[in-house]
Design an enzyme around this catalytic site. Structure first.
Site, PDB file in Angstrom:
ATOM      1  N   ASP A  52       0.847  -1.180   0.000  1.00 36.59           N
ATOM      2  CA  ASP A  52       0.000   0.000   0.000  1.00 36.59           C
ATOM      3  C   ASP A  52       0.887   1.235   0.000  1.00 36.59           C
ATOM      4  O   ASP A  52       2.008   1.222   0.511  1.00 36.59           O
ATOM      5  CB  ASP A  52      -0.876   0.030   1.259  1.00 36.59           C
ATOM      6  CG  ASP A  52      -1.745  -1.203   1.386  1.00 36.59           C
ATOM      7  OD1 ASP A  52      -2.317  -1.625   0.370  1.00 36.59           O
ATOM      8  OD2 ASP A  52      -1.831  -1.740   2.509  1.00 36.59           O
ATOM      9  N   ASP A 112      -1.325  -2.146  -4.743  1.00 35.76           N
ATOM     10  CA  ASP A 112      -2.311  -2.546  -3.748  1.00 35.76           C
ATOM     11  C   ASP A 112      -3.111  -1.296  -3.389  1.00 35.76           C
ATOM     12  O   ASP A 112      -3.533  -0.565  -4.275  1.00 35.76           O
ATOM     13  CB  ASP A 112      -1.618  -3.187  -2.548  1.00 35.76           C
ATOM     14  CG  ASP A 112      -2.559  -4.071  -1.726  1.00 35.76           C
ATOM     15  OD1 ASP A 112      -3.739  -4.197  -2.089  1.00 35.76           O
ATOM     16  OD2 ASP A 112      -2.113  -4.618  -0.715  1.00 35.76           O
ATOM     17  N   ASP A 151      -4.681   1.769   3.295  1.00 30.08           N
ATOM     18  CA  ASP A 151      -5.408   0.670   3.925  1.00 30.08           C
ATOM     19  C   ASP A 151      -5.257   0.763   5.438  1.00 30.08           C
ATOM     20  O   ASP A 151      -4.155   1.030   5.951  1.00 30.08           O
ATOM     21  CB  ASP A 151      -4.901  -0.679   3.429  1.00 30.08           C
ATOM     22  CG  ASP A 151      -5.477  -1.066   2.071  1.00 30.08           C
ATOM     23  OD1 ASP A 151      -6.175  -0.220   1.462  1.00 30.08           O
ATOM     24  OD2 ASP A 151      -5.232  -2.193   1.626  1.00 30.08           O
ATOM     25  N   ARG A 187     -13.690   0.634  -3.518  1.00 26.32           N
ATOM     26  CA  ARG A 187     -13.135   0.766  -2.167  1.00 26.32           C
ATOM     27  C   ARG A 187     -12.903   2.224  -1.797  1.00 26.32           C
ATOM     28  O   ARG A 187     -11.773   2.648  -1.547  1.00 26.32           O
ATOM     29  CB  ARG A 187     -11.837  -0.026  -2.014  1.00 26.32           C
ATOM     30  CG  ARG A 187     -11.995  -1.507  -2.263  1.00 26.32           C
ATOM     31  CD  ARG A 187     -10.706  -2.264  -2.003  1.00 26.32           C
ATOM     32  NE  ARG A 187     -10.866  -3.681  -2.315  1.00 26.32           N
ATOM     33  CZ  ARG A 187      -9.893  -4.590  -2.231  1.00 26.32           C
ATOM     34  NH1 ARG A 187      -8.688  -4.215  -1.844  1.00 26.32           N
ATOM     35  NH2 ARG A 187     -10.121  -5.855  -2.521  1.00 26.32           N
TER      36      ARG A 187
END
Length: 443
Positions: free
Chosen positions: A220, A259, A263, A315
């Site tokens: 991430d 990714d 997150d 997301r």
């Protein structure tokens, strides 16, 4: 704090070993570089979940000797001190720091991280489903991929300690290719930085992921895991010069090298994410990374406010378990070819979504703005739609639109909690100009 066992990694290739891990003494300077005292600012009381508990103050109490200005990766590591460090500190980033460079500033390519004979061409030839079948890759070439990935991880991962403020100087401070990890620490502030293109040189092929298999990547841009009291404010997150929409396909699936942008996982708690620009990523922001991680119950309390979610595929965010307040954000939903959904309602999620503006372009179905990923209820009100940035905002019932579009996976609207830390919930008309006010360089 929870301390997971360390993950062993290989030493960097010979080109890097002798230089990248040497300690560097970064410069110290204040207040010349920060006359407004931005780095001493703390998250205001009542400003989202991050203000709960002991509040989020970062390195605001740093002594002068723990205030640093950095412009290289080695200086950044030395100034941050690593995850075991908890002395209050302020670290200013001056200019662009590229993780994929050696200490002399020469660019490092994926070939520089490859060891034990790994090449992408050989990997593709060996594990082609037409040859290998639908079973997990194994054997010397898969082991070489994992070893190569460990070399890259050692180079690009940077750990942030507790009681730290990391802030960019001016409008061009950037961390490119860096996997910034806020792991098992407390009280961290990240502000006024551009986080770009933390790409994985060695994605793994999983033939059992979905109906057709998928490429899965690490890294991430910012990974918040097992942390408490974090404030992420006025940053830009993007793919840099490596946009995901232009990645090739192998085995009929996109060769995904990215990714998440941001997150928040593994029992992280009390986070405020405010006034950031999230730009262009497919799978952008995950809150809780597994339906089976029931230890996340009671954690993952996060506020997302006044952010611009710009051209994201999905997301924005996808939520499991947590009590999550999503308010006063602007969603620009523009690309039907690469759009899946905006807000993901996952297992045991408690989402409260209010006063957001969805700017929906041609080809986007309003019913797809929400997606049920095993959740049950979502509270939403005050949200509005515009069409390609024009026209008067029109109220929208996101749940009704979702249920009409996905009648086999309906969502309810039961109120399971009411946000308490909401000092700045604005009427939705006040945020139409928000995209011009957020991101790095706008602080």
């Amino acid at each position: 704090m929870r301390r997971p066992p360390p993950i062993p990694v290989l030493t960097l290739a010979a080109l890097l070993t002798a230089t990248t891990l040497l300690p560097v003494a970064p410069a110290s300077a204040e207040p010349d570089v920060d006359p407004r005292g931005v780095a001493r600012e703390t998250l205001p009381e009542g400003d989202g979940w991050g203000s709960a508990g002991r509040g989020t103050t970062g390195g605001s109490q740093a002594a002068p000797e723990n205030v640093h200005v950095v412009s290289t990766l080695e200086e950044l590591r030395a100034a941050l001190g690593g995850k075991e460090e908890d002395t209050p500190r302020i670290v200013y980033v001056d200019g662009r720091i590229d993780a994929n460079t050696d200490p002399d500033g020469a660019a490092l390519s994926c070939d520089d991280y490859a060891v034990d004979g790994y090449t992408l061409d050989a990997y593709l030839e060996t594990y082609d489903p037409e040859v290998w079948g639908r079973q997990d890759p194994e054997g010397p070439l898969e082991e070489a991929r994992l070893a190569s990935a460990a070399v890259q991880a050692e180079q690009i991962r940077v750990e942030v300690g507790s009681n730290t403020t990391l802030v960019g100087l001016g409008g061009d401070a950037a961390l490119s290719g860096v996997n910034l990890r806020v792991h098992d620490v407390d009280n961290v502030i990240l502000r006024n930085l551009t986080f770009s293109d933390a790409h994985d040189c060695f994605p793994g092929w999983d033939p059992t992921d979905g109906a057709s298999g998928n490429w899965n990547s690490e890294y991430d841009q910012v990974e918040v895991s097992g942390a408490t009291n974090v404030w992420v404010d006025h940053n830009t997150f993007d793919d840099g010069d490596n946009p995901g929409t232009e990645l090739p396909e192998y085995f009929g699936r996109k060769y995904e090298v990215h990714d998440g942008l941001l997150d928040i996982v593994r029992e992280t708690d009390l986070v405020t994410v405010s006034r950031n620009h999230f730009d262009g990523r497919d799978k952008a922001m995950l809150l809780g990374n597994s339906d089976s991680r029931t230890t996340d119950r009671g954690y993952l309390r996060v506020t997302w406010r006044h952010n611009h979610f710009d051209g994201l595929g999905e997301r924005a965010p996808r939520v499991r378990f947590g009590q999550v307040h999503v308010h006063n954000n602007v969603y620009t939903v523009r690309d039907p070819e690469h759009f899946g959904y905006s807000v993901g309602v996952g297992r045991e999620s408690h989402l409260y979504v209010e006063n957001n503006l969805f700017d929906v372009h041609d080809g986007i179905e309003v019913g797809t703005l929400l997606r049920n990923w095993g959740g049950t209820d979502i509270v939403e009100h005050g949200n509005v739609l515009t069409h390609e940035g024009s026209g008067r905002p029109a109220p929208v019932d996101l749940v009704a639109e979702h249920n009409a579009h996905f009648p086999d996976a309906p969502l309810g609207t039961e109120v399971t909690w009411v946000p308490q830390f909401t000092a700045e919930v604005e009427p939705v008309h006040a945020i139409r100009g928000l995209p011009r006010e957020v991101g790095a360089g706008r602080l």
